[in-house]
Design a protein around this motif. Structure first.
Motif, PDB file in Angstrom:
ATOM      1  N   LEU A  59     -11.238 -10.045 -17.815  1.00 28.96           N
ATOM      2  CA  LEU A  59     -11.143  -8.827 -17.031  1.00 28.96           C
ATOM      3  C   LEU A  59     -10.706  -7.673 -17.932  1.00 28.96           C
ATOM      4  CD1 LEU A  59      -9.459 -10.360 -13.866  1.00 28.96           C
ATOM      5  CD2 LEU A  59     -11.849  -9.709 -14.145  1.00 28.96           C
ATOM      6  N   CYS A  60     -10.957  -6.437 -17.501  1.00 23.03           N
ATOM      7  CA  CYS A  60     -10.615  -5.270 -18.320  1.00 23.03           C
ATOM      8  C   CYS A  60      -9.954  -4.211 -17.445  1.00 23.03           C
ATOM      9  CB  CYS A  60     -11.852  -4.735 -19.009  1.00 23.03           C
ATOM     10  SG  CYS A  60     -13.169  -4.233 -17.890  1.00 23.03           S
ATOM     11  N   ASP A  61      -9.600  -3.088 -18.063  1.00 24.75           N
ATOM     12  CA  ASP A  61      -8.912  -2.002 -17.349  1.00 24.75           C
ATOM     13  C   ASP A  61      -7.718  -2.546 -16.563  1.00 24.75           C
ATOM     14  OD1 ASP A  61     -10.876  -0.184 -18.260  1.00 24.75           O
ATOM     15  OD2 ASP A  61     -12.169  -0.735 -16.577  1.00 24.75           O
ATOM     16  N   ILE A  62      -6.916  -3.389 -17.214  1.00 23.29           N
ATOM     17  CA  ILE A  62      -5.821  -4.103 -16.559  1.00 23.29           C
ATOM     18  C   ILE A  62      -4.588  -3.208 -16.493  1.00 23.29           C
ATOM     19  CG2 ILE A  62      -4.323  -6.127 -16.657  1.00 23.29           C
ATOM     20  CD1 ILE A  62      -6.645  -7.389 -18.437  1.00 23.29           C
ATOM     21  N   VAL A  63      -4.070  -3.066 -15.288  1.00 23.49           N
ATOM     22  CA  VAL A  63      -2.841  -2.314 -15.067  1.00 23.49           C
ATOM     23  C   VAL A  63      -1.928  -3.170 -14.193  1.00 23.49           C
ATOM     24  CG1 VAL A  63      -1.818  -0.202 -14.140  1.00 23.49           C
ATOM     25  CG2 VAL A  63      -4.117  -0.141 -15.129  1.00 23.49           C
ATOM     26  N   VAL A  64      -0.657  -3.271 -14.585  1.00 22.39           N
ATOM     27  CA  VAL A  64       0.334  -4.018 -13.811  1.00 22.39           C
ATOM     28  C   VAL A  64       1.506  -3.102 -13.547  1.00 22.39           C
ATOM     29  CG1 VAL A  64       1.885  -6.025 -13.786  1.00 22.39           C
ATOM     30  CG2 VAL A  64      -0.371  -6.216 -14.842  1.00 22.39           C
ATOM     31  N   GLY A  65       2.042  -3.146 -12.325  1.00 22.50           N
ATOM     32  CA  GLY A  65       3.192  -2.323 -11.982  1.00 22.50           C
ATOM     33  C   GLY A  65       4.114  -3.029 -11.020  1.00 22.50           C
ATOM     34  N   SER A  66       5.246  -2.419 -10.768  1.00 19.19           N
ATOM     35  CA  SER A  66       6.242  -2.965  -9.854  1.00 19.19           C
ATOM     36  C   SER A  66       5.903  -2.550  -8.432  1.00 19.19           C
ATOM     37  CB  SER A  66       7.632  -2.461 -10.234  1.00 19.19           C
ATOM     38  OG  SER A  66       8.590  -2.963  -9.331  1.00 19.19           O
ATOM     39  N   GLY A  67       5.973  -3.513  -7.526  1.00 17.88           N
ATOM     40  CA  GLY A  67       5.651  -3.237  -6.136  1.00 17.88           C
ATOM     41  C   GLY A  67       6.861  -3.049  -5.249  1.00 17.88           C
ATOM     42  N   GLY A  68       8.061  -3.143  -5.807  1.00 21.53           N
ATOM     43  CA  GLY A  68       9.271  -2.968  -5.009  1.00 21.53           C
ATOM     44  C   GLY A  68      10.067  -4.248  -4.895  1.00 21.53           C
ATOM     45  N   SER A  69      11.220  -4.135  -4.254  1.00 16.14           N
ATOM     46  CA  SER A  69      12.149  -5.266  -4.102  1.00 16.14           C
ATOM     47  C   SER A  69      12.542  -5.436  -2.645  1.00 16.14           C
ATOM     48  CB  SER A  69      13.428  -5.012  -4.910  1.00 16.14           C
ATOM     49  OG  SER A  69      13.145  -4.859  -6.259  1.00 16.14           O
ATOM     50  N   GLU A  70      12.887  -6.665  -2.302  1.00 13.79           N
ATOM     51  CA  GLU A  70      13.412  -6.941  -0.969  1.00 13.79           C
ATOM     52  C   GLU A  70      14.794  -6.311  -0.831  1.00 13.79           C
ATOM     53  OE1 GLU A  70      12.017 -11.109   0.803  1.00 13.79           O
ATOM     54  OE2 GLU A  70      13.353 -11.295  -0.905  1.00 13.79           O
ATOM     55  N   SER A  71      15.116  -5.875   0.357  1.00 15.03           N
ATOM     56  CA  SER A  71      16.446  -5.312   0.578  1.00 15.03           C
ATOM     57  C   SER A  71      17.492  -6.395   0.816  1.00 15.03           C
ATOM     58  CB  SER A  71      16.421  -4.341   1.772  1.00 15.03           C
ATOM     59  OG  SER A  71      15.988  -5.009   2.935  1.00 15.03           O
ATOM     60  N   ARG A  72      17.045  -7.585   1.192  1.00 10.80           N
ATOM     61  CA  ARG A  72      17.967  -8.694   1.460  1.00 10.80           C
ATOM     62  C   ARG A  72      18.004  -9.651   0.276  1.00 10.80           C
ATOM     63  NH1 ARG A  72      15.390 -11.313   6.451  1.00 10.80           N
ATOM     64  NH2 ARG A  72      13.610 -10.744   5.224  1.00 10.80           N
ATOM     65  N   PRO A  74      17.488 -12.933  -1.747  1.00  4.08           N
ATOM     66  CA  PRO A  74      17.806 -12.784  -3.167  1.00  4.08           C
ATOM     67  C   PRO A  74      17.136 -11.596  -3.847  1.00  4.08           C
ATOM     68  CG  PRO A  74      16.177 -14.504  -2.938  1.00  4.08           C
ATOM     69  CD  PRO A  74      16.493 -14.013  -1.540  1.00  4.08           C
ATOM     70  N   HIS A  75      16.661 -10.615  -3.091  1.00  3.22           N
ATOM     71  CA  HIS A  75      16.100  -9.384  -3.649  1.00  3.22           C
ATOM     72  C   HIS A  75      14.896  -9.638  -4.561  1.00  3.22           C
ATOM     73  CE1 HIS A  75      19.597  -7.411  -1.988  1.00  3.22           C
ATOM     74  NE2 HIS A  75      20.361  -8.259  -2.637  1.00  3.22           N
ATOM     75  N   PHE A  76      13.976 -10.488  -4.088  1.00  2.00           N
ATOM     76  CA  PHE A  76      12.755 -10.726  -4.856  1.00  2.00           C
ATOM     77  C   PHE A  76      12.048  -9.404  -5.111  1.00  2.00           C
ATOM     78  CE2 PHE A  76      12.853 -15.066  -2.898  1.00  2.00           C
ATOM     79  CZ  PHE A  76      12.985 -15.751  -4.084  1.00  2.00           C
ATOM     80  N   ARG A  77      11.470  -9.292  -6.293  1.00  2.00           N
ATOM     81  CA  ARG A  77      10.702  -8.113  -6.674  1.00  2.00           C
ATOM     82  C   ARG A  77       9.244  -8.540  -6.799  1.00  2.00           C
ATOM     83  NH1 ARG A  77       9.379  -5.467 -11.537  1.00  2.00           N
ATOM     84  NH2 ARG A  77      10.258  -7.177 -12.737  1.00  2.00           N
ATOM     85  N   THR A  78       8.334  -7.678  -6.427  1.00  2.40           N
ATOM     86  CA  THR A  78       6.917  -8.002  -6.551  1.00  2.40           C
ATOM     87  C   THR A  78       6.276  -7.173  -7.661  1.00  2.40           C
ATOM     88  OG1 THR A  78       6.299  -6.372  -4.880  1.00  2.40           O
ATOM     89  CG2 THR A  78       6.670  -8.636  -4.121  1.00  2.40           C
ATOM     90  N   LEU A  79       5.183  -7.712  -8.179  1.00  4.05           N
ATOM     91  CA  LEU A  79       4.346  -7.011  -9.141  1.00  4.05           C
ATOM     92  C   LEU A  79       2.953  -6.897  -8.545  1.00  4.05           C
ATOM     93  CD1 LEU A  79       5.286  -8.893 -12.445  1.00  4.05           C
ATOM     94  CD2 LEU A  79       6.112  -6.656 -11.681  1.00  4.05           C
ATOM     95  N   TRP A  80       2.230  -5.873  -8.928  1.00  3.20           N
ATOM     96  CA  TRP A  80       0.822  -5.747  -8.544  1.00  3.20           C
ATOM     97  C   TRP A  80      -0.010  -5.663  -9.808  1.00  3.20           C
ATOM     98  CZ3 TRP A  80      -1.408  -1.467 -10.529  1.00  3.20           C
ATOM     99  CH2 TRP A  80      -0.598  -0.365 -10.782  1.00  3.20           C
ATOM    100  N   LEU A  81      -1.242  -6.117  -9.682  1.00  4.25           N
ATOM    101  CA  LEU A  81      -2.192  -6.093 -10.791  1.00  4.25           C
ATOM    102  C   LEU A  81      -3.498  -5.512 -10.291  1.00  4.25           C
ATOM    103  CD1 LEU A  81      -3.060  -8.555 -13.482  1.00  4.25           C
ATOM    104  CD2 LEU A  81      -4.817  -8.154 -11.771  1.00  4.25           C
ATOM    105  N   SER A  82      -4.080  -4.667 -11.109  1.00  2.00           N
ATOM    106  CA  SER A  82      -5.411  -4.124 -10.853  1.00  2.00           C
ATOM    107  C   SER A  82      -6.224  -4.375 -12.115  1.00  2.00           C
ATOM    108  CB  SER A  82      -5.325  -2.629 -10.563  1.00  2.00           C
ATOM    109  OG  SER A  82      -6.605  -2.064 -10.508  1.00  2.00           O
ATOM    110  N   ALA A  83      -7.399  -4.953 -11.966  1.00  5.86           N
ATOM    111  CA  ALA A  83      -8.271  -5.223 -13.123  1.00  5.86           C
ATOM    112  C   ALA A  83      -9.714  -5.152 -12.652  1.00  5.86           C
ATOM    113  CB  ALA A  83      -7.963  -6.602 -13.703  1.00  5.86           C
TER     114      ALA A  83
END
Length: 86
Positions: A59-72, A74-83
């Motif tokens: 895949l190409c044109d790959i961009v990854v960023g932070s999608g935010g965190s849970e407020s409760r 264990p405060h999991f954080r998500t990532l997003w990927l676009s390719a």
């Protein structure tokens, strides 16, 4: 074990040329006991790991960023990927 790359390979194979893959995943964390009941195979990903899997799949044109965190805890954080696929 590098079992994620075959998943990205499959996604890249079924994606049409010019198509775009959008995905979300948990960011790397240390909460094994919290995710074990759900059958998770890892403790999330780093941005570098997601980019590497997408790149290995061609895949190409790959961009990854932070999608935010849970407020409760264990405060999991998500990532997003676009390719895209050439």
């Amino acid at each position: 074990k590098d079992y994620e790359t075959p998943s990205f390979n499959l996604l890249a194979r079924v994606l049409r040329p010019g198509g775009r893959l959008i995905a979300t995943a948990l960011a790397r964390h240390g909460h094994r006991s919290v995710v074990a009941p759900y059958g998770h195979r890892n403790l999330g990903y780093t941005e570098v790991e997601l980019k590497r899997h997408a790149s290995k799949a061609g895949l190409c044109d790959i961009v990854v960023g932070s999608g935010g965190s849970e407020s409760r805890p264990p405060h999991f954080r998500t990532l997003w990927l676009s390719a895209s696929k050439d």
